[in-house]
Design a protein around this motif. Structure first.
Motif, PDB file in Angstrom:
ATOM      1  N   THR A 144     -35.742   8.473  14.810  1.00  0.00           N
ATOM      2  CA  THR A 144     -34.806   8.991  15.895  1.00  0.00           C
ATOM      3  C   THR A 144     -33.472   7.981  16.313  1.00  0.00           C
ATOM      4  O   THR A 144     -32.367   8.376  16.338  1.00  0.00           O
ATOM      5  N   THR A 147     -30.994   8.300  13.391  1.00  0.00           N
ATOM      6  CA  THR A 147     -30.471   9.656  13.140  1.00  0.00           C
ATOM      7  C   THR A 147     -29.540  10.168  14.356  1.00  0.00           C
ATOM      8  O   THR A 147     -28.605  10.806  14.320  1.00  0.00           O
ATOM      9  N   GLU A 148     -29.785   9.504  15.550  1.00  0.00           N
ATOM     10  CA  GLU A 148     -29.012   9.730  16.801  1.00  0.00           C
ATOM     11  C   GLU A 148     -28.124   9.037  16.964  1.00  0.00           C
ATOM     12  O   GLU A 148     -27.163   9.345  17.607  1.00  0.00           O
ATOM     13  N   THR A 151     -24.744  10.487  16.115  1.00  0.00           N
ATOM     14  CA  THR A 151     -24.398  11.619  16.988  1.00  0.00           C
ATOM     15  C   THR A 151     -23.517  11.202  18.412  1.00  0.00           C
ATOM     16  O   THR A 151     -22.543  11.422  18.623  1.00  0.00           O
TER      17      THR A 151
END
Length: 155
Positions: A144, A147-148, A151
């Motif tokens: 997490t 991959t976050e 963003t």
């Protein structure tokens, strides 16, 4: 635009209790690549070691980005390992390594491979991100965080 989630699956993230050497680590990476991505472990080890012989992929600050081209792949794939005990990796700054992101690219991959490498390298240059990764021992949390991060950066 290439994203971390394109390169990494949740089950391609692993926390390693102890690893004795750089060579042993290459075998651990290859085993993970085989179980998650179906790659041939022995070929992966050979490809990684061949790439390392051209120059170490320890990029500094405890981060290593071992990578290789592997036949039979049709996309760039990655695995991430957090080592609970850093190991010597012949890194550029001579610091031991504990964050390892390994990339595997198709043999004929051109820019995709380089884009993936640039993305991972840029991401793992972020000191705050690395601190967060080192503070966690749960693979799902590590996935997490990785991959976050993009963003948040993209926003």
């Amino acid at each position: 635009m290439m994203k971390f989630s394109d390169l990494l699956k949740p089950d391609a993230v692993k926390v390693m209790g102890s690893c004795s050497s750089k060579k042993r680590l290459m075998h651990d990476i290859a085993d993970l690549a085989e179980s998650v991505h179906g790659l041939h472990a022995q070929r992966v080890v050979e490809a990684l070691l061949e790439r390392e012989s051209l120059g170490p992929t320890g990029v500094g600050h405890g981060v290593a980005l071992p990578h290789a081209r592997v036949s039979g792949l049709d996309e760039v794939l990655g695995v991430f390992m957090l080592l609970e005990r850093p190991i010597d990796f012949d890194a550029v700054d001579r610091q031991p390594v504990d964050l390892v992101f390994s990339l595997f690219a198709p043999e004929e991959a051109g820019v995709e491979h380089l884009k993936a490498l640039a993305l991972v390298s840029r991401t793992l240059r972020d000191a705050g991100l690395c601190t967060k990764l080192r503070a966690n021992r749960d693979p799902a949390t590590l996935f997490t965080i990785l991959t976050e991060f993009e963003t948040v950066k993209a926003a």
